[in-house]
Enzyme design. Structure first.
Site, PDB file in Angstrom:
ATOM      1  N   LEU A   9       1.812  -0.997  -0.606  1.00 56.08           N
ATOM      2  CA  LEU A   9       0.428  -1.464  -0.792  1.00 56.08           C
ATOM      3  C   LEU A   9      -0.469  -0.320  -1.265  1.00 56.08           C
ATOM      4  CD1 LEU A   9      -1.808  -3.678  -0.199  1.00 56.08           C
ATOM      5  CD2 LEU A   9      -2.030  -2.604   2.055  1.00 56.08           C
ATOM      6  N   LEU A  19      -3.122   1.545  -0.705  1.00 58.73           N
ATOM      7  CA  LEU A  19      -3.926   1.716   0.504  1.00 58.73           C
ATOM      8  C   LEU A  19      -5.366   2.091   0.172  1.00 58.73           C
ATOM      9  CD1 LEU A  19      -1.273   3.763   2.528  1.00 58.73           C
ATOM     10  CD2 LEU A  19      -2.013   1.427   3.056  1.00 58.73           C
ATOM     11  N   ARG A  71       0.244   3.356   9.897  1.00 59.18           N
ATOM     12  CA  ARG A  71      -1.019   3.190   9.147  1.00 59.18           C
ATOM     13  C   ARG A  71      -1.976   2.237   9.844  1.00 59.18           C
ATOM     14  NH1 ARG A  71       0.132   7.272   6.340  1.00 59.18           N
ATOM     15  NH2 ARG A  71       1.705   7.128   4.714  1.00 59.18           N
ATOM     16  N   LYS A 103       0.013   7.238  -9.105  1.00 59.11           N
ATOM     17  CA  LYS A 103      -0.285   6.639  -7.786  1.00 59.11           C
ATOM     18  C   LYS A 103       1.007   6.228  -7.096  1.00 59.11           C
ATOM     19  CE  LYS A 103      -4.708   7.033  -8.342  1.00 59.11           C
ATOM     20  NZ  LYS A 103      -5.423   8.066  -7.562  1.00 59.11           N
ATOM     21  N   ARG A 104       2.087   6.844  -7.497  1.00 56.55           N
ATOM     22  CA  ARG A 104       3.417   6.585  -6.907  1.00 56.55           C
ATOM     23  C   ARG A 104       3.766   5.092  -6.956  1.00 56.55           C
ATOM     24  NH1 ARG A 104       2.275  11.195  -8.000  1.00 56.55           N
ATOM     25  NH2 ARG A 104       2.608  12.968  -6.582  1.00 56.55           N
ATOM     26  N   GLU A 145       4.062   0.941   8.011  1.00 57.15           N
ATOM     27  CA  GLU A 145       2.910   0.114   8.407  1.00 57.15           C
ATOM     28  C   GLU A 145       2.421   0.442   9.822  1.00 57.15           C
ATOM     29  OE1 GLU A 145       5.407  -0.898   6.578  1.00 57.15           O
ATOM     30  OE2 GLU A 145       4.790  -2.433   5.147  1.00 57.15           O
ATOM     31  N   GLU A 152       9.591  -4.032   0.402  1.00 52.99           N
ATOM     32  CA  GLU A 152       9.490  -5.500   0.304  1.00 52.99           C
ATOM     33  C   GLU A 152       9.789  -5.955  -1.122  1.00 52.99           C
ATOM     34  OE1 GLU A 152       5.490  -5.720   2.032  1.00 52.99           O
ATOM     35  OE2 GLU A 152       6.376  -6.728   3.770  1.00 52.99           O
ATOM     36  N   GLY A 184       3.194  -7.418   5.057  1.00 53.79           N
ATOM     37  CA  GLY A 184       2.606  -8.678   4.562  1.00 53.79           C
ATOM     38  C   GLY A 184       3.288  -9.187   3.315  1.00 53.79           C
ATOM     39  N   ALA A 236       5.322   3.161  -3.612  1.00 53.95           N
ATOM     40  CA  ALA A 236       4.699   3.588  -2.347  1.00 53.95           C
ATOM     41  C   ALA A 236       4.078   2.433  -1.575  1.00 53.95           C
ATOM     42  CB  ALA A 236       3.642   4.653  -2.628  1.00 53.95           C
TER      43      ALA A 236
HETATM   44  C1  1HE Z   1      -1.274   6.068  -3.146  1.00 50.61           C
HETATM   45  C2  1HE Z   1      -0.258   5.489  -2.348  1.00 50.61           C
HETATM   46  C3  1HE Z   1      -0.517   4.208  -1.763  1.00 50.61           C
HETATM   47  C4  1HE Z   1       0.428   7.417  -3.009  1.00 50.61           C
HETATM   48  N1  1HE Z   1      -1.697   3.626  -2.049  1.00 50.61           N
HETATM   49  N2  1HE Z   1      -2.416   5.440  -3.389  1.00 50.61           N
HETATM   50  N3  1HE Z   1       2.512   3.003   1.893  1.00 50.61           N
HETATM   51  C5  1HE Z   1       2.563   4.196   2.493  1.00 50.61           C
HETATM   52  O1  1HE Z   1       2.157   4.364   3.621  1.00 50.61           O
HETATM   53  C6  1HE Z   1       3.103   5.321   1.664  1.00 50.61           C
HETATM   54  C7  1HE Z   1       1.955   6.188   1.211  1.00 50.61           C
HETATM   55  N4  1HE Z   1       2.359   7.238   0.293  1.00 50.61           N
HETATM   56  C8  1HE Z   1       3.071   8.322   0.666  1.00 50.61           C
HETATM   57  O2  1HE Z   1       3.536   8.465   1.796  1.00 50.61           O
HETATM   58  C9  1HE Z   1       3.291   9.359  -0.370  1.00 50.61           C
HETATM   59  O3  1HE Z   1       2.269   9.240  -1.346  1.00 50.61           O
HETATM   60  C10 1HE Z   1       4.663   9.282  -1.109  1.00 50.61           C
HETATM   61  C11 1HE Z   1       5.757   9.695  -0.126  1.00 50.61           C
HETATM   62  C12 1HE Z   1       4.938   7.905  -1.664  1.00 50.61           C
HETATM   63  C13 1HE Z   1       4.661  10.275  -2.312  1.00 50.61           C
HETATM   64  O4  1HE Z   1       4.277  11.556  -1.845  1.00 50.61           O
HETATM   65  P1  1HE Z   1       3.732  12.647  -2.901  1.00 50.61           P
HETATM   66  O5  1HE Z   1       3.511  13.916  -2.133  1.00 50.61           O
HETATM   67  O6  1HE Z   1       4.620  12.684  -4.079  1.00 50.61           O
HETATM   68  O7  1HE Z   1       2.337  12.043  -3.457  1.00 50.61           O
HETATM   69  P2  1HE Z   1       0.858  12.070  -2.810  1.00 50.61           P
HETATM   70  O8  1HE Z   1       0.217  13.400  -3.066  1.00 50.61           O
HETATM   71  O9  1HE Z   1       0.863  11.577  -1.409  1.00 50.61           O
HETATM   72  O10 1HE Z   1       0.135  10.960  -3.666  1.00 50.61           O
HETATM   73  C14 1HE Z   1      -0.083  11.132  -5.071  1.00 50.61           C
HETATM   74  C15 1HE Z   1      -1.175  10.174  -5.462  1.00 50.61           C
HETATM   75  O11 1HE Z   1      -0.704   8.835  -5.263  1.00 50.61           O
HETATM   76  C16 1HE Z   1      -2.415  10.304  -4.610  1.00 50.61           C
HETATM   77  O12 1HE Z   1      -3.523   9.917  -5.418  1.00 50.61           O
HETATM   78  P3  1HE Z   1      -4.533  11.033  -6.007  1.00 50.61           P
HETATM   79  O13 1HE Z   1      -5.550  10.217  -6.759  1.00 50.61           O
HETATM   80  O14 1HE Z   1      -5.081  11.766  -4.822  1.00 50.61           O
HETATM   81  O15 1HE Z   1      -3.695  11.922  -6.905  1.00 50.61           O
HETATM   82  C17 1HE Z   1      -2.213   9.259  -3.544  1.00 50.61           C
HETATM   83  O16 1HE Z   1      -3.403   8.797  -2.972  1.00 50.61           O
HETATM   84  C18 1HE Z   1      -1.560   8.153  -4.372  1.00 50.61           C
HETATM   85  N5  1HE Z   1      -0.808   7.246  -3.533  1.00 50.61           N
HETATM   86  N6  1HE Z   1       0.777   6.353  -2.265  1.00 50.61           N
HETATM   87  C19 1HE Z   1      -2.589   4.246  -2.849  1.00 50.61           C
HETATM   88  N7  1HE Z   1       0.391   3.564  -1.021  1.00 50.61           N
HETATM   89  C20 1HE Z   1       1.352  -6.497   1.827  1.00 50.61           C
HETATM   90  S1  1HE Z   1       1.311  -5.413   3.112  1.00 50.61           S
HETATM   91  C21 1HE Z   1       2.259  -4.070   2.636  1.00 50.61           C
HETATM   92  C22 1HE Z   1       1.935  -2.899   3.552  1.00 50.61           C
HETATM   93  C23 1HE Z   1       2.403  -1.597   3.017  1.00 50.61           C
HETATM   94  O17 1HE Z   1       2.928  -1.470   1.938  1.00 50.61           O
HETATM   95  S2  1HE Z   1       2.060  -0.272   4.026  1.00 50.61           S
HETATM   96  C24 1HE Z   1       2.836   1.077   3.286  1.00 50.61           C
HETATM   97  C25 1HE Z   1       1.892   1.829   2.421  1.00 50.61           C
END
Ligand code: 1HE
Length: 264
Positions: A68, A70, A141, A28-29, A138, A118, A146, A66
């Site tokens: 929160l 999500l 999205r 889940k990265r 963020e 963060e 936070g 990666a």
């Molecule tokens: C996740 C998450 C996640 C991956 N929550 N499951 N963060 C983001 O907006 C970043 C979101 N993630 C990405 O942009 C990409 O996943 C990555 C660049 C980090 C990695 O890409 P990649 O191509 O290696 O992986 P993928 O195919 O996108 O994801 C692999 C799996 O990890 C997949 O799950 P699967 O069950 O389908 O295999 C994804 O769903 C899972 N995954 N990132 C949940 N973030 C207190 S407020 C804080 C606010 C924030 O942090 S907002 C930023 C959120």
């Protein structure tokens, strides 16, 4: 530690007093779900009293973190009150890192995004490799930071750059990220190896000295200059007279200790 075993963190303790703490949800990265943040609170809440001298914080797989979880957030369909408490728990974990008095060196690779940034910004030292990149997605999205980005990321790179990152999804990487202050080190090889080297080095400092460096500096920065100067004097009164420092001071006075020279 408050618990005997961790499901989402791998913890390895070295003889030097360095702990290697690895986020262990590569599939889940290393996204931060509630369970992982609970484990971070438990680990960092007790690190100092367990005698940990320094921590390398790493992420398993190709990405540091990666942010929160999500999917968990979407599925839980939280109320404002529920999510406020999620964020307060993140702050508990990250504040324990920043103010806990134990040096935390983050070994970064791949994505360090959203809550991952963060988390990394609560470490005292960040080491990048050639794959590391930083972003605050963020804005895209439909959410907001936070976990302290408004405080720590702004502190590292300035408010305007932080706002630009969230508004536009701008990505920083490579030397530019170091120049801006997102990390202190950029290495050709493994960020983990360099982070471990730095952790071993800091672990050789006296614990009370490290406590002051890794707790007092942050507290002092939150105060007025007048109060900070006073509080700094109080901290130095304690740290600079500690019996354990006498041997090191004597070695300098006797000229048996190495002198500080320029690199190269
Ligand atoms: C996740 C998450 C996640 C991956 N929550 N499951 N963060 C983001 O907006 C970043 C979101 N993630 C990405 O942009 C990409 O996943 C990555 C660049 C980090 C990695 O890409 P990649 O191509 O290696 O992986 P993928 O195919 O996108 O994801 C692999 C799996 O990890 C997949 O799950 P699967 O069950 O389908 O295999 C994804 O769903 C899972 N995954 N990132 C949940 N973030 C207190 S407020 C804080 C606010 C924030 O942090 S907002 C930023 C959120």
């Amino acid at each position: 530690m408050a618990r005997d075993s961790f499901d989402n963190l791998l913890i390895e303790t070295r003889d030097s007093g360095v702990d290697i703490v690895t986020l262990n949800r590569a599939a889940k990265r290393n996204a931060l779900d509630v369970a992982t943040v609970d484990e971070l609170v438990d680990y960092f809440g007790t690190a100092h009293r367990r005698g940990v001298r320094a921590v390398v914080l790493a992420g398993s797989g190709d990405h540091f973190c990666a942010g929160l979880d999500l999917v968990e957030h979407w599925k839980a369909d939280r109320s404002p009150d529920e999510f406020m408490h999620v964020c307060l728990r993140w702050h508990e974990a990250f504040n324990k890192m920043e103010y806990g008095g134990v040096p935390v060196i983050a070994a970064l690779q791949g994505a360090v995004v959203g809550g991952g940034l963060e988390l990394a910004s609560a470490a005292q030292i960040r080491v990048m490799d050639q794959t590391t990149y930083f972003a605050l997605p963020e804005g895209q999205r439909g959410i907001f930071t936070g976990g302290g980005a408004t405080i720590r990321v702004s502190d590292l790179i300035g408010k305007s750059r932080m706002i630009d990152m969230v508004l536009t999804g701008r990505v920083y990487q490579g030397q530019e990220a170091v120049d801006l202050g997102l990390a202190q080190y950029l290495v050709e090889g493994s960020s983990f190896d360099r982070a471990l080297e730095l952790a071993e080095k800091t672990a050789a400092n006296l614990p009370l000295t490290n406590f002051a460096i890794c707790s007092a500096v942050s507290h002092l920065n939150n105060m007025s200059a007048l109060d900070a100067a006073y509080a700094e004097s109080v901290v130095a009164g304690m740290v600079n007279t500690q019996p354990a420092a006498r041997e090191r001071l004597e070695a300098f006075a006797n000229k048996s200790d190495a002198r500080i020279r320029p690199n190269g």
